[in-house]
Design an enzyme around this catalytic site. Structure first.
Site, mmCIF file in Angstrom:
data_model
loop_
_atom_site.group_PDB
_atom_site.id
_atom_site.type_symbol
_atom_site.label_atom_id
_atom_site.label_comp_id
_atom_site.label_asym_id
_atom_site.label_seq_id
_atom_site.Cartn_x
_atom_site.Cartn_y
_atom_site.Cartn_z
ATOM 1 N N ASP A 23 44.878 40.565 9.887
ATOM 2 C CA ASP A 23 44.067 41.790 9.950
ATOM 3 C C ASP A 23 43.359 42.035 8.614
ATOM 4 O O ASP A 23 43.851 41.639 7.559
ATOM 5 C CB ASP A 23 44.981 42.979 10.298
ATOM 6 C CG ASP A 23 44.181 44.198 10.747
ATOM 7 O OD1 ASP A 23 43.034 44.032 11.207
ATOM 8 O OD2 ASP A 23 44.710 45.315 10.631
ATOM 9 N N HIS A 40 35.041 37.813 9.413
ATOM 10 C CA HIS A 40 35.723 36.908 10.346
ATOM 11 C C HIS A 40 35.508 35.452 9.927
ATOM 12 O O HIS A 40 36.430 34.641 9.964
ATOM 13 C CB HIS A 40 35.205 37.127 11.779
ATOM 14 C CG HIS A 40 35.481 38.503 12.305
ATOM 15 N ND1 HIS A 40 36.706 39.113 12.194
ATOM 16 C CD2 HIS A 40 34.686 39.410 12.949
ATOM 17 C CE1 HIS A 40 36.665 40.324 12.751
ATOM 18 N NE2 HIS A 40 35.440 40.528 13.202
ATOM 19 N N LEU A 134 53.764 20.386 13.096
ATOM 20 C CA LEU A 134 53.712 21.838 13.308
ATOM 21 C C LEU A 134 53.115 22.186 14.678
ATOM 22 O O LEU A 134 52.097 21.613 15.073
ATOM 23 C CB LEU A 134 52.824 22.458 12.214
ATOM 24 C CG LEU A 134 52.603 23.964 12.295
ATOM 25 C CD1 LEU A 134 53.809 24.715 11.734
ATOM 26 C CD2 LEU A 134 51.343 24.384 11.531
HETATM 27 C C1 IPE Z 1 45.336 43.352 15.636
HETATM 28 O O1 IPE Z 1 44.369 43.878 14.780
HETATM 29 C C2 IPE Z 1 44.772 42.235 16.437
HETATM 30 C C3 IPE Z 1 44.442 41.013 15.702
HETATM 31 C C4 IPE Z 1 44.644 40.795 14.440
HETATM 32 C C5 IPE Z 1 43.876 39.974 16.495
HETATM 33 P P1 IPE Z 1 43.522 45.175 15.173
HETATM 34 O O2 IPE Z 1 42.616 45.432 14.039
HETATM 35 O O3 IPE Z 1 42.905 45.000 16.497
HETATM 36 O O4 IPE Z 1 44.665 46.280 15.281
HETATM 37 P P2 IPE Z 1 44.569 47.869 15.226
HETATM 38 O O5 IPE Z 1 43.502 48.281 16.199
HETATM 39 O O6 IPE Z 1 44.214 48.262 13.827
HETATM 40 O O7 IPE Z 1 45.943 48.328 15.600
HETATM 41 C C1 IPE Z 2 41.232 41.202 12.308
HETATM 42 O O1 IPE Z 2 40.387 41.850 11.427
HETATM 43 C C2 IPE Z 2 40.485 40.256 13.219
HETATM 44 C C3 IPE Z 2 40.435 40.706 14.606
HETATM 45 C C4 IPE Z 2 41.050 41.739 15.103
HETATM 46 C C5 IPE Z 2 39.608 39.928 15.512
HETATM 47 P P1 IPE Z 2 39.665 43.193 11.823
HETATM 48 O O2 IPE Z 2 38.336 42.865 12.397
HETATM 49 O O3 IPE Z 2 40.524 44.051 12.663
HETATM 50 O O4 IPE Z 2 39.470 43.853 10.395
HETATM 51 P P2 IPE Z 2 39.596 45.388 10.032
HETATM 52 O O5 IPE Z 2 40.947 45.855 10.468
HETATM 53 O O6 IPE Z 2 38.492 46.102 10.748
HETATM 54 O O7 IPE Z 2 39.438 45.417 8.542
HETATM 55 MG MG MG Z 3 41.896 45.462 12.205
#
Ligand code: IPE
Ligand code: IPE
Ligand code: MG
Length: 252
Positions: A23, A40, A134
């Site tokens: 995240d 990303h 792995l």
């Molecule tokens: C969790 O991250 C999902 C992934 C990392 C794929 P999110 O960014 O979607 O989670 P929330 O919405 O902050 O809980």
């Molecule tokens: C995690 O990073 C990747 C996915 C959920 C696809 P985020 O896109 O949720 O990044 P933040 O939380 O907005 O910083």
């Molecule tokens: Mg996120």
């Protein structure tokens, strides 16, 4: 059968299975005044490095949360750029993964993905199926609740057709219908990006995982951060409901 660790002797200081909620990509990009998508893209490097570090560290299973059931609700452009990124990353990385003896697997509602990505996933799984290094599992369009509901449906079907008795449903029967049925439960869960929540990841499987959170954003995750998580894990006594004395007695 409420003992998730039939073998508490197995207390290696290296986790067999590490799961990561990757995240913080969007915030990483925002802080650089870049579009979310560049966060990303930057995250792919952290994936590569985590896979290499996990293999070197003696971890047998690495599971990465790449896209949740709920992430479909993001803006259309972000979702489609993520799907394109998955295809591109697979195309770019698959040969190297194969050379490194990595077995690649995908879990989630893969039927919801576009045909191009689905095809790439099938090809990658087939190509690496016989590898013995792995096991890298990528969760895409995955939700823990979805997984449990699908498993419940499968069990119900077996009860309906007479091949399973209701009273024979136990932990093992249930787990065998889940997406991760052939993989041991995660020992360690890492979440980057500062939030301390599960966000509908492996709800069943994380029952006894050690949880480690860091403020580091996913594109900045590196070997040193991964190593801190492993040190945290190595310092844990895993009791699985037993007392500390019982665990010590089994170890001696
Ligand atoms: C969790 O991250 C999902 C992934 C990392 C794929 P999110 O960014 O979607 O989670 P929330 O919405 O902050 O809980
Ligand atoms: C995690 O990073 C990747 C996915 C959920 C696809 P985020 O896109 O949720 O990044 P933040 O939380 O907005 O910083
Ligand atoms: Mg996120």
């Amino acid at each position: 059968m409420n003992d998730p660790s039939p073998n508490p002797k197995n207390d290696s200081s290296v986790p067999r299975h590490v799961a990561i909620i990757m995240d913080g990509n969007g915030r990483w990009a925002n802080s650089r005044k870049k579009p979310r998508h560049s966060g990303h893209r930057a995250g792919v490097k952290s994936v590569r490095l985590s896979v290499e570090f996990a293999a070197q560290s003696g971890i047998e299973y690495l599971t990465l949360f790449a896209f949740s059931s709920e992430n479909w609700s993001r803006p259309k452009e972000e979702v489609s750029s993520l799907m394109n990124l998955f295809v591109e990353a697979l195309r770019r990385e698959i040969d190297e993964l194969h050379r490194n003896n990595v077995r690649l697997k995908f879990v989630g509602a893969l039927d919801e993905l576009n045909p191009g990505l689905k095809e790439k996933i099938t090809q990658s799984e087939q190509k690496t199926a016989a590898n013995s290094g792995l096991t890298l599992t990528v969760a895409i369009a995955y939700g823990g609740r979805w997984d449990i509901i699908e498993a419940s449906k499968a069990l119900t079907r077996r009860v309906s057709d007479g091949s399973l008795q209701i009273d024979d449903i136990d932990d093992a029967e249930f787990a065998a219908e889940l997406q991760m049925s052939d993989i041991p439960d995660p020992d360690l869960l890492i979440r980057t990006g500062g939030e301390q929540r599960i966000s509908n990841f492996l709800l069943w499987n994380l029952a006894y995982a050690e949880l480690w959170f860091t403020d580091v954003l996913w594109p900045e995750f590196d070997e040193a951060v991964f190593d801190s998580a492993l040190s945290f894990y190595a310092g844990k006594q895993r009791r699985f409901g037993h007392t500390g004395d019982q665990v010590e007695a089994v170890r001696c």
